[in-house]
Design an enzyme around this catalytic site. Structure first.
Site, PDB file in Angstrom:
ATOM      1  N   LYS A  14       0.862  -1.181   0.000  1.00 54.27           N
ATOM      2  CA  LYS A  14       0.000   0.000   0.000  1.00 54.27           C
ATOM      3  C   LYS A  14       0.897   1.230   0.000  1.00 54.27           C
ATOM      4  O   LYS A  14       1.729   1.405   0.888  1.00 54.27           O
ATOM      5  CB  LYS A  14      -0.896  -0.004   1.235  1.00 54.27           C
ATOM      6  CG  LYS A  14      -1.748   1.242   1.357  1.00 54.27           C
ATOM      7  CD  LYS A  14      -2.720   1.133   2.518  1.00 54.27           C
ATOM      8  CE  LYS A  14      -3.537   2.395   2.674  1.00 54.27           C
ATOM      9  NZ  LYS A  14      -4.495   2.284   3.782  1.00 54.27           N
ATOM     10  N   LYS A  57      -2.221  -1.503  -3.817  1.00 57.49           N
ATOM     11  CA  LYS A  57      -3.070  -0.307  -3.753  1.00 57.49           C
ATOM     12  C   LYS A  57      -2.217   0.949  -3.825  1.00 57.49           C
ATOM     13  O   LYS A  57      -1.227   1.024  -3.108  1.00 57.49           O
ATOM     14  CB  LYS A  57      -3.820  -0.348  -2.420  1.00 57.49           C
ATOM     15  CG  LYS A  57      -4.669   0.860  -2.145  1.00 57.49           C
ATOM     16  CD  LYS A  57      -5.284   0.735  -0.795  1.00 57.49           C
ATOM     17  CE  LYS A  57      -5.959   2.044  -0.478  1.00 57.49           C
ATOM     18  NZ  LYS A  57      -6.320   2.153   0.893  1.00 57.49           N
TER      19      LYS A  57
HETATM   20  C1  PBG Z   1      -7.412   3.208   5.590  1.00 54.68           C
HETATM   21  C2  PBG Z   1      -7.662   3.189   4.129  1.00 54.68           C
HETATM   22  C3  PBG Z   1      -7.482   4.224   3.177  1.00 54.68           C
HETATM   23  C4  PBG Z   1      -8.007   3.733   1.972  1.00 54.68           C
HETATM   24  C5  PBG Z   1      -8.452   2.440   2.216  1.00 54.68           C
HETATM   25  N1  PBG Z   1      -8.197   2.123   3.541  1.00 54.68           N
HETATM   26  C6  PBG Z   1      -7.000   5.610   3.296  1.00 54.68           C
HETATM   27  C7  PBG Z   1      -5.611   5.911   3.642  1.00 54.68           C
HETATM   28  O1  PBG Z   1      -4.731   5.069   3.728  1.00 54.68           O
HETATM   29  O2  PBG Z   1      -5.404   7.101   3.872  1.00 54.68           O
HETATM   30  C8  PBG Z   1      -8.102   4.489   0.672  1.00 54.68           C
HETATM   31  C9  PBG Z   1      -9.083   3.963  -0.316  1.00 54.68           C
HETATM   32  C10 PBG Z   1      -9.420   4.873  -1.442  1.00 54.68           C
HETATM   33  O3  PBG Z   1      -8.789   5.919  -1.681  1.00 54.68           O
HETATM   34  O4  PBG Z   1     -10.395   4.544  -2.145  1.00 54.68           O
HETATM   35  N2  PBG Z   1      -6.114   3.185   6.016  1.00 54.68           N
END
Ligand code: PBG
Length: 339
Positions: free
Chosen positions: A211, A264
């Protein structure tokens, strides 16, 4: 003559070879298509908050809403009719504090949602839960804070036990798949032990293993009311410049017991999806995130692109890169189009 795309295999050149031969007849095109996109591969993210009858559209994510438990049940019912069967829940709690305590309560917003959805829809829906603290902490970071070198930062090891506790609470409320997204070191191992000890040896973990610290999460942070109140997430989420590091993250998560791996965002990281798939041969999920969705919607609303065509092309490219499943806010539209 040899064909550069198939290694050493001999292949005739033009005019014996004519790739267009397989493109004239649409039925032949159907037969030779390599990648299939189906509503079965899609997971719809949903946002739930306290209240009743709430259906508040998220400005930067047209067609997506903050819902209350009752309207969430209806929303899932409608998506189910279109053929979307898998969902991932994000909770917006009534109260936030420094430790994100409301994430652990049996009456927490996600826990309530899981019970209500299961009651209404039985085993016909797959319910995943995003496991993180950024929506529950008043500072908006993904765990408990401590001081490191004079500045506040997420305390990795102190966050692990509460993360495991959150997951067990969600499993108890009916979650089918646990998806930790906080990018803490050792999180998958801690969660696996927590789930196993509580009797949930059968519940799979889908780890947000690779991520990235991405600008594409902007609309989500409005939707989930979770932007960091100071600083950024660069000490836990990955640097977009790195690929080898993603392989290390994935290897560690698999060794700790992850059953499925997520990359992601999706579009700027298609190379990572492909590398993970080729190297590890495990089920791979890609998160087509909020900013990727918002760009398509905005351009389509301006009449600059054909929304249906571009969306199907994008999701097909994510599947072609190697993703088995896609988390996407386009899921409902796609299911409708493919019907
Ligand atoms: C929580 C999380 C996030 C997203 C999914 N889980 C936000 C982040 O890391 O700030 C983002 C998903 C999206 O942008 O659609 N940690």
């Amino acid at each position: 003559m040899s064909d550069p795309s198939s290694g050493d295999l001999p292949s005739p050149g033009f005019p014996t070879a004519r790739p267009r031969r397989l493109r004239y007849n649409p039925l032949v095109r159907d037969l030779v298509r390599e990648t299939e996109l189906s509503p079965r591969d899609l997971i719809l993210p949903l946002f739930v908050r306290h209240g009743k009858g709430v259906r508040q559209e998220i400005g930067s994510m047209p067609g997506n809403y903050q819902l209350s438990v009752d309207t969430l049940v209806d929303e899932v019912g409608a998506a189910r009719e279109l053929g979307v069967k898998a969902f991932i829940l994000f909770g917006i709690p009534a109260q936030k504090d420094a430790r994100g305590s409301s994430a652990l309560e049996d009456e927490g917003i996600v826990q309530q949602s899981l019970r209500a959805l299961r009651k209404a829809h039985g085993p016909d829906v797959l319910l995943m839960t995003d496991e993180c603290f950024c929506e529950y902490t008043d500072h908006g970071h993904c765990g408990i804070l401590h001081k490191r070198d004079g500045s506040l930062d997420v305390d990795n090891d102190a966050t692990l036990p509460i993360l495991a506790e959150q997951c067990v609470s969600h499993a108890r409320a009916g979650a089918d798949v646990i998806a930790p997204s906080g990018m803490m070191d050792g999180m998958v191992g801690a969660i696996r032990r927590g789930l196993d000890t509580a009797g949930f040896t059968h519940i799979p973990i889908l780890s947000y293993a690779a991520k990235y610290a991405s600008g594409f999460y902007g609309p989500f942070r409005d939707a989930a009311e979770s932007p960091p109140q100071f600083g950024d997430r660069n000490t836990y989420q990955m640097d977009p410049a790195n690929g080898d590091e993603a392989m290390k993250e994935v290897a560690l998560d698999l060794a700790e017991g992850a059953d499925m791996i997520m990359v992601k965002p999706a579009l700027s990281y298609l190379d990572i999806i492909r590398r993970v798939k080729e190297r590890f041969r495990v089920p791979v999920a890609a998160y087509n995130v909020s900013g990727e969705f918002a760009m398509v919607k905005a351009a389509a609303r301006n009449g600059w692109i054909d929304e249906k065509r571009v969306t199907l092309e994008i999701l097909t490219s994510i599947r072609r890169a190697g993703a088995d499943m896609i988390l996407t806010y386009h899921a409902r539209d796609v299911a409708r189009w493919l019907k």
